[in-house]
Motif scaffolding. Structure first.
Motif, PDB file in Angstrom:
ATOM      1  N   PHE A 109       0.829  -1.195   0.000  1.00  0.00           N
ATOM      2  CA  PHE A 109       0.000   0.000   0.000  1.00  0.00           C
ATOM      3  C   PHE A 109       0.867   1.250   0.000  1.00  0.00           C
ATOM      4  N   ALA A 110       1.926   1.241   0.769  1.00  0.00           N
ATOM      5  CA  ALA A 110       2.788   2.410   0.913  1.00  0.00           C
ATOM      6  C   ALA A 110       3.534   2.730  -0.381  1.00  0.00           C
ATOM      7  N   ALA A 111       3.602   1.776  -1.314  1.00  0.00           N
ATOM      8  CA  ALA A 111       4.346   1.989  -2.549  1.00  0.00           C
ATOM      9  C   ALA A 111       3.711   3.078  -3.416  1.00  0.00           C
ATOM     10  N   ASN A 112       2.410   3.286  -3.318  1.00  0.00           N
ATOM     11  CA  ASN A 112       1.746   4.320  -4.100  1.00  0.00           C
ATOM     12  C   ASN A 112       1.849   5.635  -3.331  1.00  0.00           C
ATOM     13  N   PRO A 113       2.437   6.662  -3.933  1.00  0.00           N
ATOM     14  CA  PRO A 113       2.619   7.922  -3.196  1.00  0.00           C
ATOM     15  C   PRO A 113       1.313   8.676  -2.989  1.00  0.00           C
ATOM     16  N   ASP A 114       1.278   9.499  -1.955  1.00  0.00           N
ATOM     17  CA  ASP A 114       0.172  10.434  -1.775  1.00  0.00           C
ATOM     18  C   ASP A 114       0.322  11.538  -2.815  1.00  0.00           C
ATOM     19  N   GLY A 132      -1.266  15.478  -3.585  1.00  0.00           N
ATOM     20  CA  GLY A 132      -2.113  16.564  -3.107  1.00  0.00           C
ATOM     21  C   GLY A 132      -2.631  16.323  -1.716  1.00  0.00           C
ATOM     22  N   GLY A 133      -1.821  15.668  -0.885  1.00  0.00           N
ATOM     23  CA  GLY A 133      -2.206  15.411   0.494  1.00  0.00           C
ATOM     24  C   GLY A 133      -3.176  14.263   0.679  1.00  0.00           C
ATOM     25  N   ALA A 134      -3.454  13.521  -0.376  1.00  0.00           N
ATOM     26  CA  ALA A 134      -4.425  12.417  -0.288  1.00  0.00           C
ATOM     27  C   ALA A 134      -3.787  11.108  -0.725  1.00  0.00           C
ATOM     28  N   PRO A 135      -4.176  10.016  -0.082  1.00  0.00           N
ATOM     29  CA  PRO A 135      -3.694   8.711  -0.537  1.00  0.00           C
ATOM     30  C   PRO A 135      -4.292   8.386  -1.898  1.00  0.00           C
ATOM     31  N   MET A 136      -3.508   7.726  -2.711  1.00  0.00           N
ATOM     32  CA  MET A 136      -3.951   7.281  -4.026  1.00  0.00           C
ATOM     33  C   MET A 136      -4.034   5.757  -3.977  1.00  0.00           C
ATOM     34  N   PHE A 137      -5.194   5.230  -4.296  1.00  0.00           N
ATOM     35  CA  PHE A 137      -5.432   3.802  -4.169  1.00  0.00           C
ATOM     36  C   PHE A 137      -5.360   3.112  -5.521  1.00  0.00           C
ATOM     37  N   GLU A 138      -4.565   2.048  -5.593  1.00  0.00           N
ATOM     38  CA  GLU A 138      -4.425   1.290  -6.834  1.00  0.00           C
ATOM     39  C   GLU A 138      -5.728   0.639  -7.267  1.00  0.00           C
ATOM     40  N   THR A 139      -6.657   0.498  -6.345  1.00  0.00           N
ATOM     41  CA  THR A 139      -7.943  -0.136  -6.655  1.00  0.00           C
ATOM     42  C   THR A 139      -8.960   0.855  -7.214  1.00  0.00           C
ATOM     43  N   LYS A 140      -8.639   2.143  -7.181  1.00  0.00           N
ATOM     44  CA  LYS A 140      -9.548   3.166  -7.715  1.00  0.00           C
ATOM     45  C   LYS A 140      -9.039   3.634  -9.073  1.00  0.00           C
ATOM     46  N   ASN A 141      -9.965   4.161  -9.891  1.00  0.00           N
ATOM     47  CA  ASN A 141      -9.561   4.621 -11.218  1.00  0.00           C
ATOM     48  C   ASN A 141      -9.017   6.051 -11.155  1.00  0.00           C
ATOM     49  N   ILE A 142      -8.575   6.526 -12.287  1.00  0.00           N
ATOM     50  CA  ILE A 142      -7.926   7.836 -12.391  1.00  0.00           C
ATOM     51  C   ILE A 142      -8.803   8.950 -11.829  1.00  0.00           C
ATOM     52  N   VAL A 143     -10.061   8.975 -12.181  1.00  0.00           N
ATOM     53  CA  VAL A 143     -10.968  10.028 -11.722  1.00  0.00           C
ATOM     54  C   VAL A 143     -11.230   9.913 -10.231  1.00  0.00           C
ATOM     55  N   GLU A 144     -11.484   8.696  -9.758  1.00  0.00           N
ATOM     56  CA  GLU A 144     -11.772   8.494  -8.336  1.00  0.00           C
ATOM     57  C   GLU A 144     -10.620   8.965  -7.450  1.00  0.00           C
ATOM     58  N   ASN A 145      -9.385   8.785  -7.899  1.00  0.00           N
ATOM     59  CA  ASN A 145      -8.236   9.259  -7.133  1.00  0.00           C
ATOM     60  C   ASN A 145      -8.010  10.762  -7.320  1.00  0.00           C
ATOM     61  N   ALA A 146      -8.109  11.236  -8.537  1.00  0.00           N
ATOM     62  CA  ALA A 146      -7.803  12.651  -8.824  1.00  0.00           C
ATOM     63  C   ALA A 146      -8.700  13.606  -8.039  1.00  0.00           C
ATOM     64  N   VAL A 147      -9.959  13.252  -7.846  1.00  0.00           N
ATOM     65  CA  VAL A 147     -10.875  14.155  -7.137  1.00  0.00           C
ATOM     66  C   VAL A 147     -10.464  14.374  -5.690  1.00  0.00           C
ATOM     67  N   ASN A 148      -9.618  13.510  -5.147  1.00  0.00           N
ATOM     68  CA  ASN A 148      -9.169  13.655  -3.764  1.00  0.00           C
ATOM     69  C   ASN A 148      -7.891  14.477  -3.618  1.00  0.00           C
ATOM     70  N   SER A 149      -7.228  14.781  -4.723  1.00  0.00           N
ATOM     71  CA  SER A 149      -5.969  15.525  -4.679  1.00  0.00           C
ATOM     72  C   SER A 149      -6.224  17.026  -4.630  1.00  0.00           C
ATOM     73  N   ALA A 150      -5.774  17.670  -3.570  1.00  0.00           N
ATOM     74  CA  ALA A 150      -5.910  19.131  -3.447  1.00  0.00           C
ATOM     75  C   ALA A 150      -5.086  19.856  -4.511  1.00  0.00           C
ATOM     76  N   ASP A 151      -4.105  19.186  -5.097  1.00  0.00           N
ATOM     77  CA  ASP A 151      -3.248  19.799  -6.121  1.00  0.00           C
ATOM     78  C   ASP A 151      -3.825  19.698  -7.526  1.00  0.00           C
ATOM     79  N   HIS A 152      -4.960  19.029  -7.678  1.00  0.00           N
ATOM     80  CA  HIS A 152      -5.515  18.801  -9.020  1.00  0.00           C
ATOM     81  C   HIS A 152      -6.966  19.255  -9.173  1.00  0.00           C
TER      82      HIS A 152
END
Length: 179
Positions: free
Chosen positions: A19-24, A26-46
């Motif tokens: 799990f730790a291999a995927n970097p945070d 925009g201050g949010a964890p990025m999950f390999e099980t979620k798609n590009i949009v599902e992760n991007a919406v959680n990034s404060a930098d995007h």
């Protein structure tokens, strides 16, 4: 019993490491099980990128299985564009231009930073074609990778290999513009 606890502890350690291999981002964890949009919406930098993807009607596309490699510009990259550019692009009458710009940041396939490094030619460049049809080039300079648009402008990958269920995101510090 002791042996079972050791195996369980090793299993938990391995799961945490994976799990730790995927970097945070925009201050949010990025999950390999979620798609590009599902992760991007959680990034404060995007937030600007997400708003642009929504305005361009590309949400459904970026939720498909792909795989896609996305060079994702941060908010500061959009803010560095000439004043009023983002606001103008987000208007419905400019949707085609916005789609062209956004798809110039997407390459079909799942291309890791290590693949870019391995595939770079003697000149240090790896050439790709964006979904928009535009050319992108990645240049390896030491430990850094820069993505060039057709105009010769370069964005540095600041966070690489953010794995998604439908591809990979590489965070870049510039907006790539097609000709």
């Amino acid at each position: 019993m002791k042996r079972t606890l050791i195996v369980l502890a090793l299993s938990l350690s391995t799961a945490t490491s994976a799990f730790a291999a995927n970097p945070d981002v925009g201050g949010a964890p990025m999950f390999e099980t979620k798609n590009i949009v599902e992760n991007a919406v959680n990034s404060a930098d995007h937030t600007t990128l997400v708003a642009a993807v929504q305005a361009a009607g590309l949400v459904e596309t970026l939720q498909t299985p792909g795989p896609f490699t996305v060079f994702a510009p941060v908010n500061d990259a959009f803010a560095a564009l000439p004043a009023g550019t983002v606001e103008t692009l987000l208007k419905p009458e400019n949707k085609d231009t916005l789609v062209k710009i956004l798809t110039a940041h997407v390459v079909a396939g799942d291309i890791s930073a290590n693949q870019i490094r391995r595939n770079a030619g003697a000149d240090g460049f790896y050439h790709m074609q964006a979904v928009s049809g535009d050319a992108l080039s990645a240049q390896v300079r030491g430990n850094n990778i820069y993505i060039y648009d057709e105009n010769g402008n370069a964005g540095k990958i600041t966070i690489s290999d953010v794995n998604q269920s439908n591809g990979v995101i590489h965070v870049v510090n510039k907006v790539l513009l097609p000709k």
